[in-house]
Each structure stands twice: as C-alpha cells, then as structure tokens.
Design a protein around this motif. Structure first.
Motif, PDB file in Angstrom:
ATOM      1  N   PRO A 287       0.826  -1.210   0.000  1.00  0.00           N
ATOM      2  CA  PRO A 287       0.000   0.000   0.000  1.00  0.00           C
ATOM      3  C   PRO A 287       0.863   1.264   0.000  1.00  0.00           C
ATOM      4  CG  PRO A 287      -0.525  -1.412   1.893  1.00  0.00           C
ATOM      5  CD  PRO A 287       0.650  -2.020   1.205  1.00  0.00           C
ATOM      6  N   ARG A 288       0.291   2.328  -0.464  1.00  0.00           N
ATOM      7  CA  ARG A 288       0.978   3.619  -0.506  1.00  0.00           C
ATOM      8  C   ARG A 288       1.550   3.966   0.871  1.00  0.00           C
ATOM      9  NH1 ARG A 288       0.568   8.126  -3.847  1.00  0.00           N
ATOM     10  NH2 ARG A 288       0.938   9.973  -2.600  1.00  0.00           N
ATOM     11  N   LEU A 289       2.774   4.456   0.888  1.00  0.00           N
ATOM     12  CA  LEU A 289       3.409   4.768   2.175  1.00  0.00           C
ATOM     13  C   LEU A 289       2.752   5.985   2.817  1.00  0.00           C
ATOM     14  CD1 LEU A 289       7.213   4.281   1.389  1.00  0.00           C
ATOM     15  CD2 LEU A 289       5.569   2.625   2.295  1.00  0.00           C
ATOM     16  N   ARG A 290       2.705   5.969   4.135  1.00  0.00           N
ATOM     17  CA  ARG A 290       2.153   7.098   4.883  1.00  0.00           C
ATOM     18  C   ARG A 290       3.289   7.800   5.634  1.00  0.00           C
ATOM     19  NH1 ARG A 290      -0.579   5.380   8.916  1.00  0.00           N
ATOM     20  NH2 ARG A 290       0.161   3.244   8.700  1.00  0.00           N
ATOM     21  N   TRP A 291       3.236   9.124   5.634  1.00  0.00           N
ATOM     22  CA  TRP A 291       4.291   9.929   6.262  1.00  0.00           C
ATOM     23  C   TRP A 291       3.703  10.859   7.304  1.00  0.00           C
ATOM     24  CZ3 TRP A 291       9.064   8.457   5.283  1.00  0.00           C
ATOM     25  CH2 TRP A 291       9.281   7.706   4.123  1.00  0.00           C
ATOM     26  N   SER A 292       4.443  11.054   8.379  1.00  0.00           N
ATOM     27  CA  SER A 292       4.041  11.993   9.413  1.00  0.00           C
ATOM     28  C   SER A 292       4.191  13.428   8.906  1.00  0.00           C
ATOM     29  CB  SER A 292       4.941  11.792  10.637  1.00  0.00           C
ATOM     30  OG  SER A 292       4.837  12.885  11.491  1.00  0.00           O
ATOM     31  N   ASP A 293       3.298  14.296   9.347  1.00  0.00           N
ATOM     32  CA  ASP A 293       3.428  15.721   9.020  1.00  0.00           C
ATOM     33  C   ASP A 293       4.522  16.379   9.847  1.00  0.00           C
ATOM     34  OD1 ASP A 293       1.381  15.629   7.225  1.00  0.00           O
ATOM     35  OD2 ASP A 293      -0.155  16.076   8.742  1.00  0.00           O
ATOM     36  N   GLU A 294       4.976  15.665  10.872  1.00  0.00           N
ATOM     37  CA  GLU A 294       6.024  16.232  11.720  1.00  0.00           C
ATOM     38  C   GLU A 294       7.331  16.361  10.944  1.00  0.00           C
ATOM     39  OE1 GLU A 294       5.344  15.320  16.349  1.00  0.00           O
ATOM     40  OE2 GLU A 294       6.486  13.836  15.242  1.00  0.00           O
ATOM     41  N   ALA A 295       8.202  17.204  11.453  1.00  0.00           N
ATOM     42  CA  ALA A 295       9.542  17.358  10.877  1.00  0.00           C
ATOM     43  C   ALA A 295      10.543  16.627  11.761  1.00  0.00           C
ATOM     44  CB  ALA A 295       9.896  18.840  10.794  1.00  0.00           C
ATOM     45  N   ALA A 296      11.671  16.290  11.163  1.00  0.00           N
ATOM     46  CA  ALA A 296      12.747  15.649  11.928  1.00  0.00           C
ATOM     47  C   ALA A 296      14.083  16.268  11.534  1.00  0.00           C
ATOM     48  CB  ALA A 296      12.754  14.152  11.676  1.00  0.00           C
ATOM     49  N   VAL A 297      14.916  16.460  12.561  1.00  0.00           N
ATOM     50  CA  VAL A 297      16.266  17.006  12.350  1.00  0.00           C
ATOM     51  C   VAL A 297      17.234  16.104  13.099  1.00  0.00           C
ATOM     52  CG1 VAL A 297      17.820  18.953  12.875  1.00  0.00           C
ATOM     53  CG2 VAL A 297      15.468  19.409  12.131  1.00  0.00           C
ATOM     54  N   THR A 298      18.355  15.755  12.471  1.00  0.00           N
ATOM     55  CA  THR A 298      19.378  15.020  13.207  1.00  0.00           C
ATOM     56  C   THR A 298      20.698  15.763  13.148  1.00  0.00           C
ATOM     57  OG1 THR A 298      20.358  12.870  13.687  1.00  0.00           O
ATOM     58  CG2 THR A 298      20.179  13.439  11.364  1.00  0.00           C
ATOM     59  N   VAL A 299      21.392  15.749  14.277  1.00  0.00           N
ATOM     60  CA  VAL A 299      22.703  16.392  14.406  1.00  0.00           C
ATOM     61  C   VAL A 299      23.699  15.303  14.799  1.00  0.00           C
ATOM     62  CG1 VAL A 299      24.044  18.139  15.653  1.00  0.00           C
ATOM     63  CG2 VAL A 299      21.618  18.546  15.149  1.00  0.00           C
ATOM     64  N   VAL A 300      24.793  15.231  14.053  1.00  0.00           N
ATOM     65  CA  VAL A 300      25.814  14.221  14.342  1.00  0.00           C
ATOM     66  C   VAL A 300      26.831  14.796  15.317  1.00  0.00           C
ATOM     67  CG1 VAL A 300      27.747  12.928  13.341  1.00  0.00           C
ATOM     68  CG2 VAL A 300      25.537  13.013  12.154  1.00  0.00           C
ATOM     69  N   ILE A 301      27.094  14.043  16.377  1.00  0.00           N
ATOM     70  CA  ILE A 301      28.185  14.407  17.286  1.00  0.00           C
ATOM     71  C   ILE A 301      29.400  13.584  16.861  1.00  0.00           C
ATOM     72  CG2 ILE A 301      29.000  14.393  19.671  1.00  0.00           C
ATOM     73  CD1 ILE A 301      26.184  14.846  20.597  1.00  0.00           C
ATOM     74  N   ALA A 302      30.465  14.292  16.462  1.00  0.00           N
ATOM     75  CA  ALA A 302      31.649  13.616  15.939  1.00  0.00           C
ATOM     76  C   ALA A 302      32.803  13.726  16.924  1.00  0.00           C
ATOM     77  CB  ALA A 302      32.048  14.240  14.602  1.00  0.00           C
ATOM     78  N   ALA A 303      33.693  12.759  16.847  1.00  0.00           N
ATOM     79  CA  ALA A 303      34.856  12.735  17.741  1.00  0.00           C
ATOM     80  C   ALA A 303      35.884  13.766  17.297  1.00  0.00           C
ATOM     81  CB  ALA A 303      35.483  11.347  17.718  1.00  0.00           C
ATOM     82  N   GLU A 304      36.724  14.156  18.247  1.00  0.00           N
ATOM     83  CA  GLU A 304      37.803  15.094  17.945  1.00  0.00           C
ATOM     84  C   GLU A 304      38.604  14.590  16.747  1.00  0.00           C
ATOM     85  OE1 GLU A 304      40.034  16.464  21.360  1.00  0.00           O
ATOM     86  OE2 GLU A 304      41.885  16.415  20.199  1.00  0.00           O
TER      87      GLU A 304
END
Ligand code: AMP
Ligand code: GLY
Length: 428
Positions: free
Chosen positions: A315-332
C-alpha cells in the motif's frame, strides 16, 4: 518475521528501531550492531563484509530477511551469498552495487537511461585530468572512481588542489578519477526502494556533508540532516521517479543485473532542473535517521516485499506531518583519524527533551556500564517536532545534554531551511 540487519552505524540503529516497531517483526538481530542497538536487538559479533559468516548467522537464526546497511558488504557480494543460500535479502548484488562502487559505471548507466546528470570525463592519467579541468573550468569537481566513504570528492576553485587530489587517486592500484562539470543549486537526497522492477520513493531529505558550519572544511560521511524540505517543489519526488529512478531501475533490469535495495539518488536542483550528482546503493547516513523518523508505514513489510519481488502489492506509504532534524556528534579530529575511548555522558537524560532521542554510531561498552566513543561519527541525535524549527530546537537541546571530550558538531543543521533561505533558481 525475524530480521537480520548488517552494519554498526546510526543508520542501522534507525533501521533496527523502525523494524522492531513493525508488528509483523518479532525479532531483530544486528551484526555487528552497537550498544544502542543492543537495547532492542540481539547483537552478534560478525564482520559485516564476511559473506560466509553473515550467511551462516542468518541460517543459524533462521531469519526471514537480511537487510544490509553499508556499502562495503554490498560491494563484497554479501547480498549475493545470502540470496544463494535461499534467504530473502534487501540489498543489491555486487554487480548492481557498482552503481555506487564505480562512478564511471554509474555515468554509463545514466547515459544509457537518459538520466539528467552533469557532464563527466573518466581519466586515468594526470595529463587527461589537466585537460579535463581546463575544458570544464572552475569550480573543479574531482572524484575518485572507486569507493571512498564519502571522502573521495574534492570541489575546489584551485587547479593545483584539484590536480593534487587527482594524483592521490591515480596513485592507487587501478586508480582512476572522474572530472565533472560543477552543478550549482541545493542538494537533495532521495531514497527509492526497489524490488528490481517497481520503485517506491521515500520522502526527500537534505544532508550536510562538510564538517564545519557554513559548509566549510572537508567532506565527511554527513554531519546532519532534516526532512521534510519545505522549499522543494511539490512534484519533485514524482519528477525524480519518472526521470531518474524508474529509468535507472529499468536499465539495470535490462542489463540482467536487477537492482534490489535502496537506490540513493543524490541530486543538485539546478536552474535547469534536477541533476544526479551521485548514486549510492544503500540508505544514506544520516538522512535515514530523519526519513525513518517520519515513516508511519511498517518498514519490515516494505523491505520484505522489495526483497521478494512483490513491491507492487505494498500500500501507498504514509508519512508523518512532523519534521525531523538530526545532528551528528563527531569525535575530535573527525573526518581525520578520530580520537576514541572517551566516556560519553548524558545519554540517559536526552529523552527528557520531548521528541528527542539518540541513535548510536561509533560507540562501544566501556567499563562499569559506561558507553565510550569508538569511531568518527559517534552519535546521531534526532529531534522531532511540529515543524522544522521545533524539531531543530529539540535536536540541539538534546545535543546540549551530551558531553564527550573533544567532540564537535555543526550548529547550523536545518538553519537556512528554518529561516526560509533555501531556494532553487528559477527554471530557464
Ligand atoms: P559525491 O560523493 O559524489 O556525493 O560528492 C560529495 C559531494 O561533493 C556532493 O554532495 C556535493 O556537495 C559535491 N559534488 C559532487 N559532485 C558535484 C558536482 N558535479 N557539482 C557540484 N558539487 C558536487
Ligand atoms: N549522507 C550521505 C551518504 O550516506 O553517503
């Protein structure tokens, strides 16, 4: 259904999380996995690129589906071995994964399928490189023809820097580089799920490849991502499916090497329309973290249908109206050789921030139940919210609760999108 996920990054942690949430999935196994995945999946210490070991593990656990995350096992033929053992596998064959493994092969397929992309020239000597650089002019785009973990591309105005990168690539055994026309315009990552014939697009995301704010510094695997893209044209996905995804999948099938898995389409939205910058043969990292954060439809059924040639029935995929943001924490020192072995603190308080959670990448268990850094990209912190601004605030509020000595992250993930500063130049 029992599913085995191959890989150890935050992308795989996101896949494991979404699979475990699918009611038809009763168990998820991860190999090798990481401490984040260990909370919801059984982690088995098997090398992702060891085809025989992965197949044996899948057989031992009698899994119904193997999902391969990273490119290295795909190029090493792990999907072929799993399928030969009679187990359904989501991930392309080594032949089909050449869409990612060889930039020149990808260009050849795009030309055959009439897919819009930048002009490029394959060069095997420094003289050819010099000639191509002059033909296209600055800014120069120099790409290692082989796999380079997202770090094989140099974009520069300086001819000498372009030549230097080309020399380094050519010096490798069988080394070759592709010199490309510079494509201007915002970049988009669109993943399509395919069973070799049918194509199901996911929702687009934007990635931040450079290590420092303002897109400064060297390229990385990806420092953050967001979805949806409020600035993109409403028919973008349809257009890319029609002009890029379906023709490419059809071309691969015609060649007798059907592509089963995620075709990752990296696009530049230029004034002349979308142009393909690159193909990858897998989900993107960190884009997957925000795409799956918005997927409402069950993931296990979707990937199983792709692995068994029945995508048309999904069936057709359903998507949330919400937004998402990801931030990567990287090592020194990432994207150089990262500092590792530092204790990560604050993981247990992140979920006090509404809509926020942490996906693990380069982590391992330390002594006394601690979690310590063990790679370049250490964590992918996700925030969900009613809109991008709220998702972004939550992601950064969560990042602020985590301490890791020497670590760094970008402070401007999704910032221009929130401010309405991203735009595609008008078509001519
Ligand atoms: P790739 O590994 O091919 O995705 O390239 C890494 C990054 O280099 C892309 O995300 C772009 O930011 C940049 N890049 C690659 N090819 C081009 C191009 N032809 N024009 C402009 N930028 C490019
Ligand atoms: N984030 C881009 C990639 O996975 O290659």
């Amino acid at each position: 259904m029992k599913v085995l996920v191959i890989g150890a990054g935050a992308r795989e942690h996101a896949l494991v999380t979404a699979l475990a949430a699918d009611p038809v999935v009763d168990a998820v196994i991860a190999a090798p996995g990481n401490p984040g995945m260990a909370a919801i999946a059984l982690c088995e210490p098997v090398e992702a690129t060891d085809a025989a070991a992965v197949t044996a593990l899948a057989a031992r656990h009698a899994v119904d589906l193997v999902v391969i995350g990273p490119e290295a096992p795909l190029v090493a033929g792990v999907a072929d071995a799993v399928r030969e053992a009679g187990i359904a596998c989501y991930g392309p064959s080594a032949e089909a994964a050449r869409l990612e493994g060889s930039k020149s092969f990808a260009k050849e397929v795009m030309a055959a399928a009439d897919v819009p992309t930048g002009m490029g020239r394959l060069c095997t000597s420094i003289e050819e490189v010099a000639e191509a650089l002059d033909a296209f002019g600055a800014p120069h785009v120099v790409k290692d023809d082989g796999l380079a973990a997202g770090k094989g591309v140099v974009v520069t105005d300086e001819r000498e820097a372009a030549l230097e990168h080309a020399r380094a690539c050519l010096d490798k055994e069988g080394g070759a580089v592709v010199i490309e026309e510079f494509l201007d315009g915002p970049e988009v990552s669109l993943f399509v799920v395919s069973d070799g014939h049918t194509v199901v697009p996911l929702t687009p995301a934007q990635d931040f490849k450079r290590v420092f704010d303002g897109d400064e510094g060297p390229n990385t695997g990806g420092m953050g991502a967001y979805s949806p893209l409020p600035w993109a044209a409403p028919d973008l996905v349809d257009e890319v499916v029609r002009r890029v995804a379906q023709p490419t999948i059809t071309e691969m099938a015609l060649r007798g090497t059907p592509f089963v898995g995620t075709l990752f389409i990296g696009l530049a939205l230029t004034s002349r329309g979308p142009r393909v910058i690159e193909f990858n043969a897998r989900f993107g990292d960190p884009e997957t973290q925000v795409v799956l954060a918005r997927l409402l439809s069950p993931l296990g059924g979707l990937l199983y249908a792709a692995a068994t040639g029945t995508l048309e029935q999904v069936p057709r995929l359903r998507w949330s109206d919400e937004a998402a943001v990801t931030v990567v924490i990287a090592a020194e020192n990432y994207p150089g050789t990262p500092r590792t072995g530092d204790v990560i603190e604050g993981l247990d308080v992140v979920e006090e921030v509404p809509g926020a959670y942490v996906l693990h990448a380069g982590t391992r268990f330390g002594e006394d139940g601690t979690i310590v850094s063990a790679g370049g990209r250490v964590l992918s912190v996700v925030g969900r919210g009613a809109d991008l601004a709220q998702a972004r605030e939550r992601a950064y509020a969560a990042v602020g609760r985590i301490t890791l000595d020497g670590s760094h992250h970008r402070a401007d993930i999704a910032l221009q999108a929130v401010r309405g500063e991203v735009s595609v130049a008008g078509s001519v």
